[in-house]
Design a protein around this motif. Structure first.
Motif, PDB file in Angstrom:
ATOM      1  N   VAL A  75      -5.853  14.720  -3.662  1.00  0.00           N
ATOM      2  CA  VAL A  75      -6.605  13.461  -3.658  1.00  0.00           C
ATOM      3  C   VAL A  75      -5.650  12.277  -3.468  1.00  0.00           C
ATOM      4  O   VAL A  75      -5.959  11.331  -2.742  1.00  0.00           O
ATOM      5  N   LEU A  76      -4.495  12.340  -4.103  1.00  0.00           N
ATOM      6  CA  LEU A  76      -3.534  11.244  -4.007  1.00  0.00           C
ATOM      7  C   LEU A  76      -2.844  11.188  -2.643  1.00  0.00           C
ATOM      8  O   LEU A  76      -2.349  10.145  -2.244  1.00  0.00           O
ATOM      9  N   GLY A  77      -2.794  12.336  -1.954  1.00  0.00           N
ATOM     10  CA  GLY A  77      -2.123  12.383  -0.653  1.00  0.00           C
ATOM     11  C   GLY A  77      -0.622  12.594  -0.763  1.00  0.00           C
ATOM     12  O   GLY A  77       0.140  12.148   0.088  1.00  0.00           O
ATOM     13  N   ILE A  78      -0.204  13.274  -1.841  1.00  0.00           N
ATOM     14  CA  ILE A  78       1.214  13.583  -2.033  1.00  0.00           C
ATOM     15  C   ILE A  78       1.333  15.070  -2.340  1.00  0.00           C
ATOM     16  O   ILE A  78       0.332  15.734  -2.601  1.00  0.00           O
ATOM     17  N   ASN A  79       2.571  15.601  -2.293  1.00  0.00           N
ATOM     18  CA  ASN A  79       2.699  17.011  -2.649  1.00  0.00           C
ATOM     19  C   ASN A  79       2.821  17.174  -4.160  1.00  0.00           C
ATOM     20  O   ASN A  79       3.051  16.216  -4.883  1.00  0.00           O
ATOM     21  N   SER A 137     -11.856   9.931  -1.078  1.00  0.00           N
ATOM     22  CA  SER A 137     -11.672  11.291  -1.607  1.00  0.00           C
ATOM     23  C   SER A 137     -10.293  11.856  -1.280  1.00  0.00           C
ATOM     24  O   SER A 137      -9.887  12.865  -1.845  1.00  0.00           O
ATOM     25  N   THR A 138      -9.558  11.232  -0.364  1.00  0.00           N
ATOM     26  CA  THR A 138      -8.209  11.691  -0.036  1.00  0.00           C
ATOM     27  C   THR A 138      -7.292  10.494   0.152  1.00  0.00           C
ATOM     28  O   THR A 138      -7.738   9.387   0.415  1.00  0.00           O
ATOM     29  N   ASN A 139      -5.996  10.780   0.018  1.00  0.00           N
ATOM     30  CA  ASN A 139      -4.956   9.788   0.294  1.00  0.00           C
ATOM     31  C   ASN A 139      -5.130   8.500  -0.524  1.00  0.00           C
ATOM     32  O   ASN A 139      -4.918   7.397  -0.026  1.00  0.00           O
ATOM     33  N   LEU A 140      -5.503   8.641  -1.773  1.00  0.00           N
ATOM     34  CA  LEU A 140      -5.811   7.496  -2.625  1.00  0.00           C
ATOM     35  C   LEU A 140      -4.603   6.587  -2.865  1.00  0.00           C
ATOM     36  O   LEU A 140      -4.748   5.364  -2.906  1.00  0.00           O
ATOM     37  N   CYS A 178      -2.972   1.839  -3.397  1.00  0.00           N
ATOM     38  CA  CYS A 178      -1.721   1.245  -3.886  1.00  0.00           C
ATOM     39  C   CYS A 178      -0.894   0.551  -2.814  1.00  0.00           C
ATOM     40  O   CYS A 178      -0.249  -0.451  -3.096  1.00  0.00           O
ATOM     41  N   ARG A 179      -0.879   1.063  -1.606  1.00  0.00           N
ATOM     42  CA  ARG A 179      -0.003   0.477  -0.581  1.00  0.00           C
ATOM     43  C   ARG A 179      -0.349  -0.966  -0.225  1.00  0.00           C
ATOM     44  O   ARG A 179       0.554  -1.771  -0.030  1.00  0.00           O
TER      45      ARG A 179
END
Length: 194
Positions: free
Chosen positions: A75-79, A140-143, A148-149
């Motif tokens: 969901v956050l878009g990180i590993n 729902s993805t890359n939150l 934040c960006r």
């Protein structure tokens, strides 16, 4: 005390934030403007203004995914390894986070704060995330990138403006080295340098 119906209004001794209508970066802008107007600014601005927001987003996602780190990382878009590092960095207790989610169903749509100086960014952004989630406004993805960006971009741009484009001064105040600042500016081609 007389408040207008702007997303963020303030009087001499209180601030009203209409969480439904305000963009997250506008909250940061209000707080950072207050901070910059007070005079000689310190270092670590990025840590002071960005990290509470990132922590709120990560904690929120952990709550909504019942502590499942694989789903949260997606969901956050990180590993997952990056997520683990951020959990350690922010000292998040996953068990307490899961229990908190079960108690949290009430969302505030307005927040009154004593003053801009006392604005607690972590709590405000937690409320903003809960409200947006209740209204299905959370991606729902890359939150991390989507939420934040823009905030990080706003902080960097405001400090660059404050320093009149001087990257050495800006990087000092932000608490990052100049090469990191340049990379962040390259990633965000919208950055203006005077």
């Amino acid at each position: 005390m007389n408040f207008s119906l702007e997303p963020i209004s303030s009087s001499d001794n209180a601030v009203l934030i209409l969480l439904e209508e305000v963009r997250p970066e506008d909250i940061i802008e209000k707080k950072l403007l207050y901070f910059l107007k007070k005079g000689p600014i310190g270092t670590q601005i990025l840590k002071t203004f960005f990290e509470p927001v990132e922590k709120a987003v990560i904690e929120f996602c952990l709550e909504k995914n019942c502590g499942n780190q694989v789903k949260t990382a997606q969901v956050l878009g990180i590993n997952r390894n990056t997520l683990k590092k951020k959990i350690q960095k922010y000292n998040l207790n996953i068990q307490k986070t899961i229990l908190r989610e079960k108690r949290t169903s009430y969302c505030k749509s307005r927040v009154f704060v004593g003053s801009v100086s006392s604005l607690d960014l972590f709590c405000i952004f937690r409320d903003k995330l809960l409200l947006d989630y209740s209204k299905n406004k959370i991606p729902s993805t890359n939150l991390l990138n989507k939420f934040c960006r823009p905030i990080e971009r706003k902080i960097i741009q405001m400090v660059l403006d404050y320093c009149k484009g001087n990257q050495i001064k800006s990087s000092h105040f932000l608490g990052i080295n100049r090469n990191t600042l340049k990379k962040k500016m390259d990633l965000k081609s919208k950055m203006r340098v005077h």
